[in-house]
Write a protein that holds these residues in place. Sequence first.
Motif, PDB file in Angstrom:
ATOM      1  N   UNK A  59       0.827  -1.211   0.000  1.00  0.00           N
ATOM      2  CA  UNK A  59       0.000   0.000   0.000  1.00  0.00           C
ATOM      3  C   UNK A  59       0.859   1.257   0.000  1.00  0.00           C
ATOM      4  N   UNK A  60       2.017   1.201   0.646  1.00  0.00           N
ATOM      5  CA  UNK A  60       2.919   2.358   0.657  1.00  0.00           C
ATOM      6  C   UNK A  60       3.569   2.537  -0.711  1.00  0.00           C
ATOM      7  N   UNK A 112       0.944   7.503  -5.065  1.00  0.00           N
ATOM      8  CA  UNK A 112       1.486   8.367  -6.113  1.00  0.00           C
ATOM      9  C   UNK A 112       2.220   9.551  -5.501  1.00  0.00           C
ATOM     10  N   UNK A 113       3.018  10.212  -6.326  1.00  0.00           N
ATOM     11  CA  UNK A 113       3.773  11.375  -5.862  1.00  0.00           C
ATOM     12  C   UNK A 113       2.844  12.500  -5.433  1.00  0.00           C
ATOM     13  N   UNK A 151      25.488  14.637  -2.330  1.00  0.00           N
ATOM     14  CA  UNK A 151      25.890  15.587  -3.365  1.00  0.00           C
ATOM     15  C   UNK A 151      25.995  14.950  -4.744  1.00  0.00           C
ATOM     16  N   UNK A 152      26.490  13.710  -4.816  1.00  0.00           N
ATOM     17  CA  UNK A 152      26.757  13.134  -6.134  1.00  0.00           C
ATOM     18  C   UNK A 152      25.478  12.867  -6.919  1.00  0.00           C
ATOM     19  N   UNK A 153      24.563  12.173  -6.305  1.00  0.00           N
ATOM     20  CA  UNK A 153      23.337  11.811  -7.005  1.00  0.00           C
ATOM     21  C   UNK A 153      22.171  11.817  -6.037  1.00  0.00           C
ATOM     22  N   UNK A 154      20.988  12.094  -6.570  1.00  0.00           N
ATOM     23  CA  UNK A 154      19.789  12.130  -5.751  1.00  0.00           C
ATOM     24  C   UNK A 154      19.173  10.741  -5.663  1.00  0.00           C
ATOM     25  N   UNK A 155      18.846  10.348  -4.447  1.00  0.00           N
ATOM     26  CA  UNK A 155      18.229   9.052  -4.229  1.00  0.00           C
ATOM     27  C   UNK A 155      16.710   9.194  -4.124  1.00  0.00           C
ATOM     28  N   UNK A 156      16.030   8.085  -4.292  1.00  0.00           N
ATOM     29  CA  UNK A 156      14.578   8.081  -4.178  1.00  0.00           C
ATOM     30  C   UNK A 156      14.195   8.197  -2.706  1.00  0.00           C
ATOM     31  N   UNK A 157      13.348   9.161  -2.403  1.00  0.00           N
ATOM     32  CA  UNK A 157      12.923   9.378  -1.024  1.00  0.00           C
ATOM     33  C   UNK A 157      11.773   8.424  -0.718  1.00  0.00           C
ATOM     34  N   UNK A 158      11.862   7.634   0.328  1.00  0.00           N
ATOM     35  CA  UNK A 158      10.795   6.681   0.644  1.00  0.00           C
ATOM     36  C   UNK A 158       9.473   7.386   0.950  1.00  0.00           C
TER      37      UNK A 158
END
Length: 700
Positions: A228-229, A233-234, A254-261
């Motif tokens: 369910x999580x 949607x965003x 700084x290097x790369x953006x990660x997906x925020x849970x």
Amino acid sequence: MSDWEEEYDEDGAAISRPSSVVKVQTSEWRQPSFGDGGAGCEGTEFFGVKRGGKEPQRDSPWRNIRDQHGEENRGEKQNWRDSDRGRGTGPVSLSVETSMIGRVIGRGGVKIRELEETTGAKIKINRGDYEGEVLIFGSSDVQQKAKDMIEELISGNAFSRPWLHNDSESSGMKNESCWSASDLQASAAPTSAPIDWTAIRQNREKYETLKWHDLPALRKNFYIEDESVARRSAEEVRVWRKENNSIFVDDLKEEERRTIPNPVYTFEEAFAHYPGIMENIHRVGFKKPTPIQSQAWPIVLKGLDLIGIAQTGTGKTLSYLLPGFIHMDQQPVPRDKRGGPGMLVLTPTRELALQIEAECNKYSYKGFKSICVYGGGDRRAQIKMVTSGVDIVIATPGRLNDLQMNELINLRSVTYLVLDEADRMLDMGFEPQIMKIILDIRPDRQTVMTSATWPAGVRRLARSYLKDPMMVYVGTLDLAAVDTVQQTVLFVQEEEKKQYVFDFIQKMEPQDKVLIFVGKKILADDLSSDLCLRGIAVQSLHGDREQSDREEALQDFKDGRVRILVATDLASRGLDVHDITHVFNYDFPRNIEEYVHRVGRTGRAGRSGMSITLVTRGDRKMAAELIHILERAGQDVPEELVLMAERYEKHQREKEMFPAKPRGGRGGGRRGGGGQGRERNCGGGWREKDGFRGEMTWHI
């Protein structure tokens, strides 16, 4: 271990130590006359001094020796006198630092007996507090030889002296030496090369890898995302974050953006796969996570470092505590083989440390044992608990640094580090201790930092000790008080404050509970004493009270045995008493951050509260910042507070434009000798504004 053993290693090699002794100064001893000076002794010159014929001086060496060492050695000294009279000479005196007597001449160096056997002299040592005296008895040649040998020993040139080899052909003495061949060989070894600090700095990462190369493996990712999580949607997540106190999440890598849970809405979505955690939550009876918990749990369970910024009373403790339990339980190294704690929580105050310990015990998980280490407590008992084996240590930095420096606790086993209320720890000056503590914790640990504010010092600390963290802050990074508290500002004179407190207490309802903040420890005792004399049950809390008294006062307030607690800013951070209805600011805090923390002691866990703040003329410099806090919380701003801020700002501009002349001289003193001085004093005064008690108008 004796001084002699400290100078050499187990193989017999000499340990090079820098000498702390200055060059000794020798002084000639003047032989006093004995009665008539002795037959045939008058006019005889010894060491350039004629002996006999005169009464000895009161400050003679023999009289000094007797005064310093008492009467017990009088008989022995008399024998030496008789012997010296027969030989026709007296002892030679050397002044030597006391520390060198033991290291070089005494047990730690060439023994006195060996010196006496080598030279044939009789040596006597008189020790003082800082400087000792070496007396050498014997013939002139023997005295000179012994004196030269002792001087060479003290000056550090002992190994180059031929007498140390005891060569029978050169010295005529028996072939015995107090120095072994290995000692002499070690002394002749070349000195080590200087340390290349530049190379060390350049290879810092290499040396750090060598330091931690033997550490066991570490696991950090334990998050199993619920279906369910994952389906959210965003846009749905954005709306939810905005509705829940405007939660903002940022990735600081700084290097790369990660997906925020995505955030979790219920406890089951976060801990469905950990029934032990769910059992604790159901037992306590929580309905749903707080905003900071909903967003922080997925991040921490994924093994990422976290910076959590939220207002006081929003559940930051559980946001790191429950994931920490899972982290320790899932490590590959068994608990009995770690050699130390797995979780370390650093807090600024004793009260907050004890409160976190109580939370750990409330949410007990897999039998984890937690202890609280803080200054002011029983150090012996804390050491006993630490050395007996624990899983979680909650500590204040000062006491933990004490235990660490004395090697009473092993921090290499810590894999989960929490810096709770980091802004307060920096305000209290704990940064040096924090730095020493963290340097002994493995660098691949997981670190969580919580704070109610985001000043520059906290940002610097986060950059130093967190690795690619994510930041979650609830509301705004700007300073703001909780909006569930009604804030009231009253303008009074300094001498009217106590009467305001008495009037307020008389109007309290039976269910009310008030926390009164004062600025000084002595004022806390004074105000609580006045209330006791009026027959009002009250407790006080400040840093000068014994720890047992502080704990008793806080427990009485929590249990409701007293409904009034007078405290300093010691109670403004982390004090978790859910049923506080009022916060009374008797004195305005030293900065606006403390005001926010004070107000946050009420209106906790969804309840409403009220704060009353007394403002005097001396608090005018904080007026502008207080207005900003009131506006952000949606509170009414008194007109008098706006006028006070405007007058203070105008006064500051005038001071910059027309700086005050230095005191002294004509018309410049306090009393003022001329018209200019009197006009300046009148122009720089405050006068009371008609119709408003306590507010002052700056008159030019």
